[in-house]
Scaffold this motif. Structure first.
Motif, short mmCIF file in Angstrom:
data_model
loop_
_atom_site.label_atom_id
_atom_site.label_comp_id
_atom_site.label_asym_id
_atom_site.label_seq_id
_atom_site.Cartn_x
_atom_site.Cartn_y
_atom_site.Cartn_z
N LEU A 1 0.83 -1.21 0.00
CA LEU A 1 0.00 0.00 0.00
C LEU A 1 0.86 1.26 0.00
CD1 LEU A 1 -2.84 -0.95 2.53
CD2 LEU A 1 -3.05 -0.65 0.05
N GLU A 2 1.94 1.23 0.77
CA GLU A 2 2.83 2.39 0.80
C GLU A 2 3.43 2.65 -0.57
OE1 GLU A 2 6.89 3.96 3.04
OE2 GLU A 2 6.14 1.94 3.38
N LEU A 3 3.84 1.58 -1.25
CA LEU A 3 4.42 1.72 -2.59
C LEU A 3 3.40 2.32 -3.56
CD1 LEU A 3 6.83 1.19 -4.46
CD2 LEU A 3 5.88 -1.09 -4.88
N VAL A 4 2.16 1.85 -3.48
CA VAL A 4 1.12 2.36 -4.38
C VAL A 4 0.82 3.83 -4.10
CG1 VAL A 4 -1.33 2.16 -4.99
CG2 VAL A 4 0.07 0.10 -4.75
N VAL A 5 0.68 4.17 -2.82
CA VAL A 5 0.36 5.56 -2.46
C VAL A 5 1.49 6.51 -2.84
CG1 VAL A 5 -0.11 7.12 -0.53
CG2 VAL A 5 -1.21 4.88 -0.61
#
Length: 367
Positions: free
Chosen positions: A44-48
Motif C-alpha cells: 500500500l505504501e508503494l502504491v500511495v
C-alpha cells in the motif's frame, strides 16, 4: 510518517481479525496473519507513494541511461548506507539491550520492551518530525554554503525539541507507572510485570531528550553529506552501551541496562556536537544548556505539583469510580500541563512563546 501509519492500520486490522476468530484459534495462523499485514502495508505504501510521485510529475525515468548510470547509483549507496546505520543507532542499542536482558530473567527483556514503547511515543511524534523538516532546510542552506543559517536551524529545532521532550521525560518519571498500568496491565501483564516495566521506564525516561535530540544533531552532518561521522560515533556508543549494560545489569537489573542506554545517548549527542563545533566554529551551546536547565527545573516543579495533586485526588470517591485511578491521573496530568505552561511563561522561556505563535499561525491559517 506514511509508512508508520499504514503499518499500524494494517497491524490493528490484523489484530482485530485475529481477536474476532479469523485465525481459528491457532497461534501460527495468528502470526501468519500479522506477517501478511506487514506485506500489505508495504504494498500500500508503494502504491500511495507512486501515486503522489505521479501527481507531482516526479516519476523517475527508467531508461537505459539511468539504469546503467553506475556513478549515480554508487553515490546513492555511498550516502544512503551510512545514513541508515547512523539513524538506526537507537534501534541497534535497543536490540543489544534485549539480548543482554535475556540473561537476567524472563521478565527483564519484556519489561524493557514495554517501557520503550512509551519512550518511542514522543520520539516518533516530535523527534522524527523535527529531524525531517530541519534536514531539508539545513541541506538547502549547506548547499548554498550558508553554514550560519544551517546552524541557526539546527539549534532552533533542537531548542524547541528540548522544550517539548524535557517535560515529557519528567512526566514519565512521575507518572510512567500509571501509563503502563492503564495501557498494559491486563491478562498476563500482572503486578510483577508492571513493577519491572516501571523500573526500566524510570531510567529510560531520563534519556528522552537525548534520544530526540539525536534526530536533529545528525542532520548537521547529513546536510553536508558527511554520512560516515555519525556512523563511527554510533558504533563507539553502541560498544560502550554494551559494556555499561553488562556492568550495570547485575546491581540494577533491567534498570541498569536502561540507564546504560540513556548515558550513551547523551554521550552520542555530546560527541557529535563537539565535532560540529570543531568543524563549523562557534555554536550557541551555552544558551541551549541554559534552556535545558531552566526547562528541567520548571518541569520538576510541575511534576511535584501534579504528584501531590494526584495523591490528594486519589481519595475522592467520585474519581475512584474510574478504574486504575484514571480520574485522578487525568486531572493530575492537567495540573502538570497547566503548571508547566504557567511557569514557562513566568520564567520567560522563549520557546514557550514560539510554540504559541506557531499554534496561532496554524489556527489563523485554517480559519
Amino acid at each position: 510518517a506514511l509508512a508508520s501509519l499504514l503499518l499500524n492500520v494494517c497491524m490493528i486490522a490484523a489484530l482485530a481479525l485475529g481477536a474476532a476468530g479469523f485465525c481459528r484459534g491457532s497461534e501460527v495462523e495468528f502470526l501468519r496473519m500479522l506477517g501478511i499485514a506487514v506485506l500489505i502495508s508495504g504494498a500500500l505504501e508503494l502504491v500511495v507513494l507512486g501515486g503522489l510521485l505521479k501527481k507531482f510529475g516526479m516519476i523517475p525515468e527508467f531508461s537505459r541511461g539511468t539504469l546503467f548510470n553506475f556513478s549515480a547509483i554508487s553515490e546513492i549507496v555511498k550516502l544512503a548506507l551510512p545514513g541508515l546505520v547512523g539513524m538506526s543507532a537507537l534501534q541497534i542499542s535497543v536490540l543489544c539491550d534485549r539480548t543482554i536482558a535475556m540473561s537476567i530473567d524472563n521478565n527483564a527483556a519484556a519489561a524493557l520492551t514495554y517501557s520503550d514503547r512509551l519512550i518511542y511515543l514522543p520520539i516518533g511524534i516530535f523527534a522524527v518530525a523535527f529531524g525531517t523538516v530541519s534536514l531539508s532546510v539545513m541541506s538547502e542552506a549547506a548547499a548554498a554554503k550558508k553554514l550560519k543559517s544551517m546552524l541557526m536551524m539546527l539549534f532552533s529545532s533542537m531548542r524547541q525539541l528540548l522544550f517539548i521532550t524535557i517535560p515529557l521525560a519528567v512526566y514519565m518519571l512521575f507518572f510512567g507507572r500509571n501509563l503502563l498500568d492503564i495501557l498494559f496491565c491486563r491478562g498476563a501483564f500482572d503486578e510483577t510485570a508492571l513493577n519491572a516495566s516501571a523500573y526500566a521506564l524510570f531510567w529510560y525516561a531520563f534519556g528522552i531528550p537525548a534520544y530526540a535530540a539525536t534526530k536533529v544533531t545528525v542532520s548537521g552532518f547529513y546536510s553536508r553529506k558527511q554520512m560516515k561521522t555519525p556512523v563511527y560515533v554510533s558504533i563507539v556508543c553502541i560498544v560502550l552501551n554494551v559494556i555499561l549494560s553488562i556492568s550495570l545489569m547485575y546491581p540494577m537489573r533491567q534498570g541498569g541496562i536502561a540507564l546504560a542506554t540513556t548515558v550513551t545517548a547523551y554521550l552520542n549527542n555530546f560527541i557529535l556536537l563537539y565535532i560540529l563545533r570543531r568543524d563549523l566554529g562557534r555554536m550557541p551551546l551555552r544558551s541551549t544548556a541554559h534552556l535545558f536547565v531552566r526547562t528541567a527545573a520548571v518541569s520538576v516543579i510541575a511534576g511535584f505539583a501534579a504528584w501531590f495533586a494526584y495523591r490528594g485526588l486519589c481519595g475522592i470517591a467520585l474519581l475512584e469510580q474510574i478504574p486504575k485511578h484514571g480520574g485522578a491521573w487525568f486531572l493530575a496530568s492537567c495540573v502538570f500541563g497547566g503548571v508547566f505552561a504557567l511557569l514557562a511563561f513566568l520564567f520567560r522561556i522563549r520557546e514557550a512563546t514560539a510554540v504559541v505563535h506557531t499554534l496561532k499561525r496554524k489556527f489563523l491559517k485554517r480559519s
